[in-house]
Scaffold this motif. Structure first.
Motif, PDB file in Angstrom:
ATOM      1  N   LEU A 227       0.868  -1.198   0.000  1.00  0.00           N
ATOM      2  CA  LEU A 227       0.000   0.000   0.000  1.00  0.00           C
ATOM      3  C   LEU A 227       0.895   1.236   0.000  1.00  0.00           C
ATOM      4  N   PRO A 228       1.297   1.738  -1.179  1.00  0.00           N
ATOM      5  CA  PRO A 228       2.280   2.831  -1.217  1.00  0.00           C
ATOM      6  C   PRO A 228       1.741   4.174  -0.736  1.00  0.00           C
ATOM      7  N   GLY A 229       0.426   4.345  -0.631  1.00  0.00           N
ATOM      8  CA  GLY A 229      -0.114   5.668  -0.271  1.00  0.00           C
ATOM      9  C   GLY A 229       0.392   6.677  -1.288  1.00  0.00           C
ATOM     10  N   ASP A 230       0.878   7.832  -0.815  1.00  0.00           N
ATOM     11  CA  ASP A 230       1.329   8.852  -1.766  1.00  0.00           C
ATOM     12  C   ASP A 230       2.791   8.654  -2.181  1.00  0.00           C
ATOM     13  N   LEU A 231       3.357   7.486  -1.872  1.00  0.00           N
ATOM     14  CA  LEU A 231       4.769   7.261  -2.218  1.00  0.00           C
ATOM     15  C   LEU A 231       4.958   6.417  -3.471  1.00  0.00           C
ATOM     16  N   ALA A 232       3.835   6.091  -4.150  1.00  0.00           N
ATOM     17  CA  ALA A 232       3.945   5.225  -5.339  1.00  0.00           C
ATOM     18  C   ALA A 232       4.979   5.801  -6.301  1.00  0.00           C
ATOM     19  N   GLY A 233       5.895   4.964  -6.766  1.00  0.00           N
ATOM     20  CA  GLY A 233       6.878   5.391  -7.760  1.00  0.00           C
ATOM     21  C   GLY A 233       8.141   6.014  -7.173  1.00  0.00           C
ATOM     22  N   ALA A 234       8.174   6.292  -5.879  1.00  0.00           N
ATOM     23  CA  ALA A 234       9.377   6.895  -5.279  1.00  0.00           C
ATOM     24  C   ALA A 234      10.507   5.862  -5.256  1.00  0.00           C
ATOM     25  N   PRO A 235      11.750   6.259  -5.667  1.00  0.00           N
ATOM     26  CA  PRO A 235      12.871   5.303  -5.696  1.00  0.00           C
ATOM     27  C   PRO A 235      13.107   4.641  -4.338  1.00  0.00           C
ATOM     28  N   MET A 236      12.796   5.378  -3.276  1.00  0.00           N
ATOM     29  CA  MET A 236      12.950   4.839  -1.934  1.00  0.00           C
ATOM     30  C   MET A 236      12.243   3.497  -1.740  1.00  0.00           C
ATOM     31  N   LEU A 237      11.134   3.312  -2.495  1.00  0.00           N
ATOM     32  CA  LEU A 237      10.375   2.064  -2.359  1.00  0.00           C
ATOM     33  C   LEU A 237      10.975   0.943  -3.191  1.00  0.00           C
ATOM     34  N   SER A 238      11.894   1.297  -4.122  1.00  0.00           N
ATOM     35  CA  SER A 238      12.421   0.283  -5.038  1.00  0.00           C
ATOM     36  C   SER A 238      13.607  -0.442  -4.422  1.00  0.00           C
ATOM     37  N   PHE A 239      13.336  -1.192  -3.380  1.00  0.00           N
ATOM     38  CA  PHE A 239      14.379  -2.070  -2.840  1.00  0.00           C
ATOM     39  C   PHE A 239      13.756  -3.412  -2.505  1.00  0.00           C
ATOM     40  N   PHE A 240      14.606  -4.378  -2.264  1.00  0.00           N
ATOM     41  CA  PHE A 240      14.156  -5.741  -1.975  1.00  0.00           C
ATOM     42  C   PHE A 240      15.312  -6.436  -1.272  1.00  0.00           C
ATOM     43  N   PRO A 241      15.067  -7.585  -0.645  1.00  0.00           N
ATOM     44  CA  PRO A 241      16.156  -8.260   0.052  1.00  0.00           C
ATOM     45  C   PRO A 241      17.170  -8.836  -0.932  1.00  0.00           C
ATOM     46  N   CYS A 242      18.440  -8.759  -0.595  1.00  0.00           N
ATOM     47  CA  CYS A 242      19.481  -9.241  -1.506  1.00  0.00           C
ATOM     48  C   CYS A 242      20.671  -9.721  -0.667  1.00  0.00           C
ATOM     49  N   GLU A 243      21.263 -10.826  -1.096  1.00  0.00           N
ATOM     50  CA  GLU A 243      22.399 -11.380  -0.351  1.00  0.00           C
ATOM     51  C   GLU A 243      23.598 -10.443  -0.477  1.00  0.00           C
ATOM     52  N   LYS A 244      24.363 -10.313   0.583  1.00  0.00           N
ATOM     53  CA  LYS A 244      25.508  -9.392   0.539  1.00  0.00           C
ATOM     54  C   LYS A 244      26.670 -10.032  -0.236  1.00  0.00           C
ATOM     55  N   PRO A 245      27.158  -9.351  -1.302  1.00  0.00           N
ATOM     56  CA  PRO A 245      28.304  -9.916  -2.040  1.00  0.00           C
ATOM     57  C   PRO A 245      29.599  -9.740  -1.235  1.00  0.00           C
TER      58      PRO A 245
END
Ligand SMILES: Nc1nc2c(ncn2[C@@H]2O[C@H](COP(=O)(O)OP(=O)(O)O)[C@@H](O)[C@H]2O)c(=O)[nH]1
Ligand SMILES: [Mg+2]
Length: 465
Positions: A227-245
């Motif tokens: 539920l992004p509310g008014d943050l839809a499309g903000a780069p801040m939301l574009s993350f996900f879990p990822c293994e540390k290289p």
């Protein structure tokens, strides 16, 4: 009247107003609970009980009503100007309809203010003023956002490892497969690429939505991807879990994901905590044990750990860094084993005991810090009636209601509620089964509830003396 007399009268009138204002009390109540735990229905019923159903028959346990000191309660202009208003009118309309429905889901934070007038029974208030007023502010917000609070205690690496491990378990794998494949192919040491991150983040967001729609999973983070509310499309939301290289250089994908995770905490989660949670006086934690029991052993554990994580942020211990920054001032917490009408009344005490055993650690910490804690089985709006059925020599305690989405009323025997947390091997073979019903139609405008008067007494009683 001579001039000095007029002055004196004016002075006394304004002094009375000042005294009156000084005696007025305010209480800010946070209605917390994960998505679907019943917050919107609870607030709607809370308002309805106070503004239209405050009678002795309906609220026998609410002292101000029982002792005849309740005058009236009504909605007033809200205090918080920047927060959208709670849409009480549409929520109550759907509950009072001839074919009642549950109010629709919440997509943003919202608030409503009430003023309750009463006769005080003790202290200065009773002597100085014929009537007193209690101002009540209630806050409702999407449970999806609440679930982000535990992120404040985590760094990106720890969070990623926990989440990826969970996605690989049996109950998540079928939903998480596509996302895990993407992550598997990703080289996080490469230079960051906004489009690629946005694409994988949207696959992750779809995964969260699927888990929400198809499972009772609770810890679905980041909540704003659902539920992004008014943050839809903000780069801040574009993350996900990822293994540390092995190697993380400035500007690589992993580095960028970590920065976004931290930005999300700083600009989304922290303000939500600081602006709302630290301002409350009292908290209701609505718990839906039924979905978790129905989901199975792991989901009940998830409900337990998610609740504990969430409550640790109200950590009343002195050294917690969030507490040092913004001191939460909550002095009473009500744990409501909500939707208790999904089972028959004779099961309510087990439901309360189950919740107490689930929350033992959190409750203990709170009590230690002088927070007044209580647990009760409640239902904001009743959706079923008790029915006893005789089967051979046995009496079966059933519920009678209209299942959501169906036309016919049914008499149904829900699973018995365990009174403690079961070990995995103690879990019944067929699991637990319950039915969700539509709300009962109001009788002469009166919505039926279970123990809303107990909840009101716990939350407001001491303020209305
Ligand atoms: N049996 C029962 N079900 C309830 C009650 N309150 C809410 N529900 C159910 O839970 C769903 C979610 O309620 P809602 O108030 O929207 O939850 P929120 O997401 O926490 O605001 C509703 O659509 C109902 O199906 C209750 O008092 N009794
Ligand atoms: Mg809601």
């Amino acid at each position: 009247m001579s001039r000095p007399q007029i002055y004196l009268k004016q002075f006394l009138q304004s002094a009375e107003k000042v005294v009156q204002r000084g005696l007025d009390k305010h209480v800010k109540i946070a209605v917390t609970g994960f998505s679907g735990s019943g917050k919107t229905a609870f607030i709607t019923s809370f308002i309805r009980q106070l503004t239209a159903q405050a009678t002795n028959d309906n609220l026998p346990f609410f002292d101000v009503v029982k002792s005849g000191r309740f005058i009236a309660c009504k909605q007033i202009a809200q205090g918080a100007m920047s927060v959208p208003s709670f849409d009480y009118q549409s929520a109550i309309r759907s509950l009072l309809d001839a074919n009642p429905n549950w109010p629709s889901a919440t997509k943003r934070i919202n608030t409503i203010s009430l003023a309750l007038k009463y006769y005080a029974k003790e202290g200065l208030r009773a002597q100085l003023s014929p009537e007193s007023t209690l101002y009540i502010e209630l806050y409702d917000y999407p449970g999806e956002w609440l679930i982000d609070l535990p992120l404040l205690n985590q760094d990106y690496d720890t969070w990623s490892r926990q989440v990826l491990e969970k996605y690989q378990t049996e109950r998540y794998h079928e939903f998480a497969n596509t996302f895990l494949q993407q992550i598997h192919m990703l080289d996080a040491t490469q230079d960051s690429d906004d489009n690629l991150l946005a694409e994988i983040a949207s696959i992750h967001g779809e995964l969260l939505c699927k888990l929400k729609a198809n499972t009772p999973a609770i810890l679905l983070q980041p909540g704003r991807q659902i539920l992004p509310g008014d943050l839809a499309g903000a780069p801040m939301l574009s993350f996900f879990p990822c293994e540390k290289p092995h190697r993380v250089e400035e500007g690589c994908i992993y580095d960028q994901l970590e920065k976004r995770f931290e930005a999300y905490k700083e600009h989304v989660v922290k303000p939500f905590y600081k602006d709302y949670f630290c301002q409350f006086d009292r908290q209701v934690v609505l718990m839906d044990a039924f979905s978790a029991l129905q989901g199975g052993y792991n989901y009940l554990n998830e409900l337990q750990s998610a609740t504990q994580q969430m409550l640790s942020l109200f950590d009343y211990g002195k050294n917690h860094w969030l507490r040092r920054l913004w001191l939460p001032k909550i002095d009473k917490v009500l744990f409501a084993a909500n939707k208790c009408d999904m089972t028959s009344s004779n099961q309510h005490s087990n439901l309360v005991r189950l919740l107490d055993s689930l929350l033992q650690d959190s409750q203990n910490t709170m009590k230690f810090d002088h927070v007044n804690v209580d647990t009760m089985a409640t239902s904001s709006v009743r959706s079923s009636l008790d029915r006893q059925i005789q089967e051979n020599s046995k009496k079966l305690n059933c519920v009678y209601g209209k299942p959501i989405g169906e036309q016919e009323w049914v008499t149904y025997l829900p699973s018995a509620i365990p009174s403690t947390l079961l070990q995995k091997e103690q879990w019944p073979e067929g699991g637990f089964e319950f039915l969700s019903f539509t709300p009962l139609a109001a009788k002469e405008g009166q919505l039926e509830h279970v123990r809303m008067d107990h909840a009101l007494q716990f939350l407001l009683g001491d303020k209305l003396r």
